[in-house]
Design a protein around this motif. Structure first.
Motif, PDB file in Angstrom:
ATOM      1  N   UNK A 201       8.476  12.903  11.879  1.00 35.62           N
ATOM      2  CA  UNK A 201       7.282  13.746  11.845  1.00 35.62           C
ATOM      3  C   UNK A 201       7.602  14.979  12.682  1.00 35.62           C
ATOM      4  N   UNK A 202       7.329  16.163  12.151  1.00 35.64           N
ATOM      5  CA  UNK A 202       7.653  17.411  12.841  1.00 35.64           C
ATOM      6  C   UNK A 202       6.369  18.194  13.071  1.00 35.64           C
ATOM      7  N   UNK A 203       6.082  18.474  14.350  1.00 33.87           N
ATOM      8  CA  UNK A 203       4.910  19.284  14.697  1.00 33.87           C
ATOM      9  C   UNK A 203       5.176  20.749  14.348  1.00 33.87           C
ATOM     10  N   UNK A 204       4.129  21.568  14.260  1.00 33.86           N
ATOM     11  CA  UNK A 204       4.321  22.993  13.950  1.00 33.86           C
ATOM     12  C   UNK A 204       5.252  23.721  14.924  1.00 33.86           C
ATOM     13  N   UNK A 205       5.315  23.249  16.187  1.00 34.02           N
ATOM     14  CA  UNK A 205       6.191  23.902  17.166  1.00 34.02           C
ATOM     15  C   UNK A 205       7.633  23.391  17.111  1.00 34.02           C
TER      16      UNK A 205
ATOM     17  N   UNK B 137      10.339   4.306  13.630  1.00 34.17           N
ATOM     18  CA  UNK B 137      10.741   3.195  12.775  1.00 34.17           C
ATOM     19  C   UNK B 137       9.460   2.550  12.260  1.00 34.17           C
ATOM     20  N   UNK B 138       9.216   2.698  10.956  1.00 39.04           N
ATOM     21  CA  UNK B 138       7.988   2.194  10.351  1.00 39.04           C
ATOM     22  C   UNK B 138       8.258   0.893   9.602  1.00 39.04           C
ATOM     23  N   UNK B 139       7.273   0.057   9.592  1.00 48.25           N
ATOM     24  CA  UNK B 139       7.357  -1.249   8.951  1.00 48.25           C
ATOM     25  C   UNK B 139       7.203  -1.111   7.437  1.00 48.25           C
ATOM     26  N   UNK B 140       8.155  -1.617   6.648  1.00 54.09           N
ATOM     27  CA  UNK B 140       7.965  -1.622   5.190  1.00 54.09           C
ATOM     28  C   UNK B 140       6.657  -2.319   4.829  1.00 54.09           C
ATOM     29  N   UNK B 141       5.971  -1.764   3.849  1.00 55.49           N
ATOM     30  CA  UNK B 141       4.675  -2.289   3.435  1.00 55.49           C
ATOM     31  C   UNK B 141       3.507  -1.573   4.083  1.00 55.49           C
ATOM     32  N   UNK B 142       3.764  -0.851   5.171  1.00 58.88           N
ATOM     33  CA  UNK B 142       2.709  -0.045   5.799  1.00 58.88           C
ATOM     34  C   UNK B 142       2.674   1.314   5.094  1.00 58.88           C
ATOM     35  N   UNK B 143       1.977   2.268   5.684  1.00 62.68           N
ATOM     36  CA  UNK B 143       1.957   3.625   5.142  1.00 62.68           C
ATOM     37  C   UNK B 143       2.547   4.592   6.158  1.00 62.68           C
TER      38      UNK B 143
ATOM     39  N   UNK C 168       2.445   4.529  10.339  1.00 62.51           N
ATOM     40  CA  UNK C 168       3.610   4.761  11.190  1.00 62.51           C
ATOM     41  C   UNK C 168       3.319   5.788  12.264  1.00 62.51           C
ATOM     42  N   UNK C 169       2.614   6.864  11.886  1.00 61.53           N
ATOM     43  CA  UNK C 169       2.251   7.897  12.861  1.00 61.53           C
ATOM     44  C   UNK C 169       1.233   7.357  13.859  1.00 61.53           C
ATOM     45  N   UNK C 170       0.195   6.754  13.356  1.00 52.19           N
ATOM     46  CA  UNK C 170      -0.872   6.230  14.220  1.00 52.19           C
ATOM     47  C   UNK C 170      -0.342   5.198  15.206  1.00 52.19           C
TER      48      UNK C 170
ATOM     49  N   UNK D 196      -0.687  11.143   4.105  1.00 47.07           N
ATOM     50  CA  UNK D 196       0.229  10.093   4.559  1.00 47.07           C
ATOM     51  C   UNK D 196      -0.314   8.688   4.332  1.00 47.07           C
ATOM     52  N   UNK D 197      -1.626   8.564   4.177  1.00 48.60           N
ATOM     53  CA  UNK D 197      -2.193   7.242   3.897  1.00 48.60           C
ATOM     54  C   UNK D 197      -1.838   6.754   2.496  1.00 48.60           C
ATOM     55  N   UNK D 198      -1.365   7.663   1.663  1.00 45.77           N
ATOM     56  CA  UNK D 198      -1.045   7.318   0.280  1.00 45.77           C
ATOM     57  C   UNK D 198       0.450   7.164   0.022  1.00 45.77           C
TER      58      UNK D 198
END
Length: 107
Positions: free
Chosen positions: A6-10, A17-23, A27-29, A86-88
């Motif tokens: 995830x890249x912020x505007x700055x 590392x996100x869990x497969x099956x999540x969104x 992962x961000x939250x 990102x929820x989709x």
């Protein structure tokens, strides 16, 4: 685990590392990434988890469904090719290395 950046505007980057099956939103939250507000909790009922998918990934993700298209109308400065909610976006091994850019604000 699937790596998502995830890249912020700055330019600040968050490698998660996100869990497969999540969104991608979860992962961000779950990792405290700022700028992904997700007010509806992932129900595709708002646009506060809007991101711009990195150009290298724009054609590699599954296409948007009608509900996501409708909600993107409410996003801040949506891009016809790169904007996604990102929820989709489901976390799968196929998106390992995905890079998304967080907009300056969510509305």
């Amino acid at each position: 685990m699937v790596k998502i950046t995830y890249v912020e505007p700055d330019g600040t980057r968050y490698d998660v590392d996100a869990q497969p099956g999540s969104t991608v939103m979860e992962g961000a939250r779950d990792n405290g990434v700022p700028g992904i507000e997700a007010d509806c909790g992932g129900a595709c009922a708002c646009a506060t988890c809007h991101v711009y998918v990195d150009a290298a990934w724009a054609d590699r993700l599954p296409p948007r469904e009608a509900m996501e298209e409708d909600m993107l109308d409410f996003a801040w400065e949506p891009d016809p090719q790169r904007s996604r909610l990102t929820c989709q976006i489901k976390v799968t091994p196929e998106i390992d290395g995905l890079i998304v850019h967080i907009p300056e604000k969510q509305i």
